[in-house]
Design an enzyme around this catalytic site. Structure first.
Site, PDB file in Angstrom:
ATOM      1  N   ASP A  97       0.801  -1.045   0.212  1.00 51.32           N
ATOM      2  CA  ASP A  97       0.094  -0.161  -0.083  1.00 51.32           C
ATOM      3  C   ASP A  97       0.804   1.239  -0.019  1.00 51.32           C
ATOM      4  O   ASP A  97       0.331   2.356  -0.333  1.00 51.32           O
ATOM      5  CB  ASP A  97      -0.970   0.117   1.208  1.00 51.32           C
ATOM      6  CG  ASP A  97      -0.077  -0.319   2.565  1.00 51.32           C
ATOM      7  OD1 ASP A  97       0.871  -0.130   2.613  1.00 51.32           O
ATOM      8  OD2 ASP A  97      -1.043  -0.335   3.432  1.00 51.32           O
ATOM      9  N   ARG A 131      -4.280   4.308   7.127  1.00 49.40           N
ATOM     10  CA  ARG A 131      -4.586   4.334   5.677  1.00 49.40           C
ATOM     11  C   ARG A 131      -5.863   5.086   5.352  1.00 49.40           C
ATOM     12  O   ARG A 131      -6.231   5.827   6.208  1.00 49.40           O
ATOM     13  CB  ARG A 131      -5.004   2.795   5.087  1.00 49.40           C
ATOM     14  CG  ARG A 131      -3.816   1.890   5.066  1.00 49.40           C
ATOM     15  CD  ARG A 131      -3.368   2.126   3.449  1.00 49.40           C
ATOM     16  NE  ARG A 131      -4.318   1.682   2.770  1.00 49.40           N
ATOM     17  CZ  ARG A 131      -4.635   0.510   2.604  1.00 49.40           C
ATOM     18  NH1 ARG A 131      -3.898  -0.520   3.005  1.00 49.40           N
ATOM     19  NH2 ARG A 131      -5.832  -0.082   1.977  1.00 49.40           N
ATOM     20  N   TYR A 178       1.255  -3.987  11.488  1.00 48.74           N
ATOM     21  CA  TYR A 178       2.250  -5.199  11.567  1.00 48.74           C
ATOM     22  C   TYR A 178       2.518  -5.464  12.933  1.00 48.74           C
ATOM     23  O   TYR A 178       2.931  -4.786  13.614  1.00 48.74           O
ATOM     24  CB  TYR A 178       3.555  -4.567  10.823  1.00 48.74           C
ATOM     25  CG  TYR A 178       3.235  -4.390   9.127  1.00 48.74           C
ATOM     26  CD1 TYR A 178       3.253  -5.351   8.221  1.00 48.74           C
ATOM     27  CD2 TYR A 178       3.211  -3.168   8.830  1.00 48.74           C
ATOM     28  CE1 TYR A 178       3.271  -5.059   6.835  1.00 48.74           C
ATOM     29  CE2 TYR A 178       2.932  -2.801   7.333  1.00 48.74           C
ATOM     30  CZ  TYR A 178       2.911  -3.781   6.301  1.00 48.74           C
ATOM     31  OH  TYR A 178       2.694  -3.726   5.069  1.00 48.74           O
ATOM     32  N   PRO A 180       8.190  -5.984   4.515  1.00 49.99           N
ATOM     33  CA  PRO A 180       7.150  -5.304   3.993  1.00 49.99           C
ATOM     34  C   PRO A 180       7.275  -3.757   4.601  1.00 49.99           C
ATOM     35  O   PRO A 180       6.682  -2.972   4.152  1.00 49.99           O
ATOM     36  CB  PRO A 180       5.792  -5.712   3.808  1.00 49.99           C
ATOM     37  CG  PRO A 180       6.043  -6.673   5.002  1.00 49.99           C
ATOM     38  CD  PRO A 180       7.398  -7.305   5.177  1.00 49.99           C
TER      39      PRO A 180
END
Lengths: 666, 666
Positions: A52, A281, A289, A365
């Site tokens: 993202d 987001r 995470y 990530p």
């Protein structure tokens, strides 16, 4: 025995995999007008297990295609990075706040957005610019790859040395099991804790009647992920080792929490329950995470994924973030992964088959690098393939792909190796606690890694595309990249001290001379497959400089090598430093800088001025670029905005411009 | 005898005409969730005879709906206004350059874009927000309008006092003659040199079989242009006179010219060949307004349109712009008009039928006002109709439409009267030339008219919606607007010296407290049909101020009149002035300012701070708004961003807030 129909076809470029790397490549193909195809084994466009984060350089690239604004509008913007760790009482507290990206780097900052939306921007752009001729063909899987060795080095227009057999899957075969119904989607099937299913898909598909197609292609690009089928066909390896660190991802939830920094990019190191990272987001969503310290790899080195559930993950998060509360009612999907860094041994098979993205680099990530570096691989490769496939550029330039991008992948893996260990480590109790991670070291690593993470520190080595000094192999990944042109191009880095050879052309605000509108100059370097000759014309009201400029323009008009490429493959942009109100387009600038067309008149979008705007201040572009306001210079940027050449407007610069293009064009 | 089927239906709001005014109204209907219909007699969406200028206030409004970015991206931006007139040798030369709009007014400047694109943005927005339930019904013409007098003043939910009979045209009937084939389209059929064709369309349609529909509506809005059928049914007049000035329009051409300011907004006054105005557009297009001094009105006062052709117009232009050359190969369409200013006697029939846009004001197009003022009429009316139709607001507020907008129309007509005469007049030869227009006077008029032209000087008079001092009738168009609430609301303009009662809420950059992202504060005043209670919380770290804020919030929570409307019809925005890094959302701000939801947690998009940003400087919003950083204040804006009330956070301000809303809500 099963029956399979076999049709045959040709295409210039076959792209395997329609994730961000594959879509970026298809975007270039559309912009360059290449006969390309792009296939993907999955039937469904938007599925989970997705990235993202969009870093600054990716946004600059999106902007060069014209769709950065869509991402910027829809995305959440990350402005601040907050660090939480235990105080002397062992309870977490905010210890630091710093800007998420350094100030003054770009007109963009880091943003985060659902990958499905990002893919939508690509798909819309590909559709528009290919006249709907390039469409992602879903539910199609490659089965065999072979070469006609005799014509492998023949890059002429009718040579198709690659054969790929494609098999068409049924809707049922092409739909990932996890997409078939459950409410909260389990993304483990795509994580590095799971096996690849490509061979299984092929095997099963072969058991029944079906349709196959034999595609003969000039070039083939494997953008087919960490389990890359293409890489396996070529026998290339991913080198590197997994760690013991297992992380879970709740992606994406709407959290219900009293934790103050839930809308910041936040790293929390708890005293002894592990770490978590908050990525806020769009639409109230948050990606978490979460380190799973209670899940360990088994003897084979791999974690048992059956032990990982959303409940296990949220409980781990709650322990880390205590005394703050954290729950959720909505969770889009979740997954887990085992941290490890691996890089491909080869990115290129004889300038015919290329690998990009996860197929040649995998890592953790959390630094938001994967999708960005993958897209940037393809952004580097696409225009080179486009120009070679059209017979405009020399096939030799294709070698710079591995040289330039494998080096970046190596840097990335080093960066991630260090960063992810600092992230997963237990915070040091005090200065004597040597096995713990010092929080000042963590902060320092974040700040140092910041420029790298933006993608702006990329500095491509010497080659026929970057006329810089030094050893090409040293500056790249070791690949030998010839510089083809017989006399070495002489470059004048000193004439533009902040336009670095090998790096992306930076941006300052300038005004369109004809209508006084301010633009970030970089936005005029569109990704249309053309090189840019950027004429820093200096002070055109000085007779000496005017004559220098006239001489340079006369050279452009009269060079029998350059003239045929002008405007078509080399666009000219001019930036002068005289007062806008004292200069006139027709009077002061030779026609080649704003060419006349019998149907549409003069070009009004090529000459710019470094002057005060009415509403947005003075861009101070000459100062920013480090170019002399009197004498100027000339800069060549590649179609991907990286700086290839800097020279004077005088005789030596003119010779340099010609030599540079002789090294590139056929 | 012909046969006509007649069906019957009801709707809350029937909009006649789908130009910019009608589409703006339909946009509000979509946003407010109103059962509305919009019809247009034309079959084709995009036709010529169209406006293109978008003024600042229109862009702010587009932004409040969320589509200003589309216009800004596609449009050409006008930054500079250049004036050309004869030198002492009689040859034109550039005499002045000034900013096209004053500096510092807004985040937007003036832009120009094809009207078809602007309508597309509206249509997309209406589709999305009405769930595709509001669609423009084309080829539909109103035939009769009648009222049920008995229930005309009954605004209850099941009262439909208006009956409109609609007739469905065939595709052939609904297509304007000029659209049927010719290459360069003649837009005269829509100019004020042509007769209206509505009656003719109805007559012809009646001659054959067809379909009609009887619509019973609560409210009807005529956005049906200068020849407004709706206005005629009501017997209302347009008052005013035409002039002798005839102008031609080449719209839009790609000019081939060496005139230096072809990409600037430019006015050229020639010595004796008339004037022209250059409006550069997107995609190399330019719109030229050209005075036709050789075309004169006949005895009836109207020009003979058969004498006007594109050749006549371009020849006139060439004479004006000499010694520069001017030709074109591409011309989209052309038209001509006779300058005149007229304003409607009434905008409102008994708070049931309203007129907006060209139906109530016509004038010359060169100041780029027509489409803007028309859209702003509908923007003023739409939310009022929406709230009354839903039974939330008192029907009395509908009277403010005529009071507010007819006054604006009168101001517009005065502005245009003066401006267009200066534009069409021959330039004075010298100071003694009294019949000529002085160029310094022209420049002065342009500068003075600049603020008016942006739409930002709109200042609505006293009413129940604007709690300002003075006589309501004086401040409006003379309409008596009651203030309904028994005790007059006491307003404190002194607490926010740059937030003017009756004017639009200005914008400065502020930071979202939860994620540090900079926003123009005005962008948080979305056009969603809600009033905004803007709490300037001041310095919340001061105990005195904190207790004042707590008291204000307790009042909001406990007021039995306000509480039910909170968040639903009154959104709360907070802007505080303490340091962001020293304050915490949960600790320092009462819940009503960032309400909790059991499913989605706290609201993170309501509390803002006036502090330094990382990348975009310090907005200095308190300073800009003229609000005390310690003690703050409270401001109410209407759903259209106009300021209705200003008060303190203390007892008197709380009483004022309550009184204000008692005057508005049922």
């Amino acid at each position: 025995m099963t029956v399979t129909e076999l049709t045959e076809s040709t295409c210039d470029v076959l792209i395997i995999g329609a994730g961000p790397a594959g879509l970026m490549l298809a975007t270039w193909m559309a912009r360059c007008g290449i006969n390309a195809r792009i296939i993907d084994k999955r039937s469904t466009k938007i599925f989970c297990g997705q990235a993202d984060g969009l870093q600054i350089r990716s946004l600059e690239i999106f902007d060069s295609f014209g769709f950065a604004d869509r991402a910027v509008k829809e995305a959440n913007h990350l402005l601040e990075f907050c660090m939480w760790n235990p105080g002397s009482d062992g309870v977490i507290r905010r210890s630091d706040r710093i800007p998420d990206v350094m100030v003054g780097l770009s007109r963009f900052t880091e943003i985060v957005l659902h990958q499905g939306r990002i893919e939508r921007f690509f798909l819309d752009h590909i559709k528009k610019h290919s006249n709907d001729s390039i469409r992602v063909e879903r539910g199609v899987i490659p089965e065999t790859l072979s070469f006609n060795e005799e014509i492998l080095d023949d890059h002429s227009q009718d040579s198709y040395p690659i054969s790929v057999k494609l098999r068409y899957l049924t809707e049922e075969e092409a739909t990932p099991a996890q997409s078939k119904g459950s409410a909260t989607r389990d993304g483990l099937f795509r994580s590095n804790l799971a096996e690849d299913d490509t061979d299984e898909l092929i095997r099963k598909s072969k058991e029944k009647d079906g349709t196959s197609e034999l595609v003969r292609a000039k070039y083939d690009v494997g953008c087919d992920g960490a389990h890359s089928w293409t890489r396996k066909q070529l026998g290339f390896q991913l080198e590197g080792e997994p760690t013991d660190f297992i992380w879970g991802v709740l992606a994406d939830i709407i959290p219900i929490t009293d934790f103050p920094d839930i809308r910041m990019r936040t790293a929390v190191h708890s005293a002894s329950s592990g770490s978590l990272m908050v990525i806020p987001r769009e639409s109230k969503l948050v990606r978490l995470y979460i380190q799973l310290i209670e899940v360990k790899p088994d003897a084979s080195g791999r974690a048992d994924r059956s032990k990982i559930t959303p409940e296990v993950i949220i409980k781990a998060a709650q322990k880390i973030i205590a005394p703050y509360s954290l729950t959720y009612e909505y969770c889009d999907w979740w997954t887990a992964y085992q941290i490890g860094q691996r890089v491909g041994t080869n990115f290129d098979y004889r300038s015919r088959v290329f690998l990009a993205g996860d197929a040649v680099h995998t890592h953790s990530p959390k630094a938001g690098q994967g999708m960005n570096v993958s897209m940037q691989d393809a952004y580097n490769l696409g225009w080179k393939l486009g120009l070679v496939a059209k017979g405009i550029a020399k096939p030799d330039i294709l070698k710079t792909y591995q040289s330039e991008r494998r080096r970046i992948a190596q840097d990335l893996i080093d960066f991630d190796h260090k960063f992810s260990r600092l992230f997963s480590g237990r915070p040091a109790k005090d200065i004597l606690d040597e096995t713990g991670v010092s929080m000042s070291e963590f902060k320092e690593a974040f700040v140092k890694g910041n420029l790298f993470a933006t993608g702006l520190s990329v500095d491509y080595g010497a080659s026929m595309l970057v006329a810089k000094d030094g050893d090409a192999a040293d500056q790249g990944d070791g690949t030998k990249v010839s510089t083809t042109n017989p006399t070495k191009v002489v470059c004048r880095q000193d004439l533009a001290t902040n336009i670095r050879l090998g790096m992306r052309f930076p941006s300052f605000k300038v005004l369109n001379h004809a209508d006084a509108r301010p633009w970030h100059f970089q936005t005029k370097l569109k990704s249309d497959g053309r090189f840019r000759l950027i004429v820093f014309a200096g002070n055109v009201l000085s007779p000496v400089q005017k004559s220098r400029l006239d001489g340079f323009c006369k050279f452009l008009d009269s060079s029998s090598f350059i003239r045929p490429h002008l405007h078509k493959h080399i666009a000219i942009l001019t930036l002068h430093s005289s007062k806008r109100m004292e200069t006139e387009l027709q009077r002061d600038f030779p026609e080649v800088l704003h060419p006349f067309d019998a149907h549409t008149g003069w070009d009004y979008d090529s000459v710019f001025v470094d002057d005060e705007s009415y509403h947005e201040g003075h861009g101070e572009a000459y100062k920013g670029y480090g170019v002399d306001k009197e004498t100027g210079c000339v800069v060549i940027t590649r179609p991907d905005q990286y700086v290839g050449f800097i020279g004077s407007l005088d005789e030596d610069g003119r010779a340099g411009v010609e030599e540079y293009f002789k090294g590139v064009f056929v």
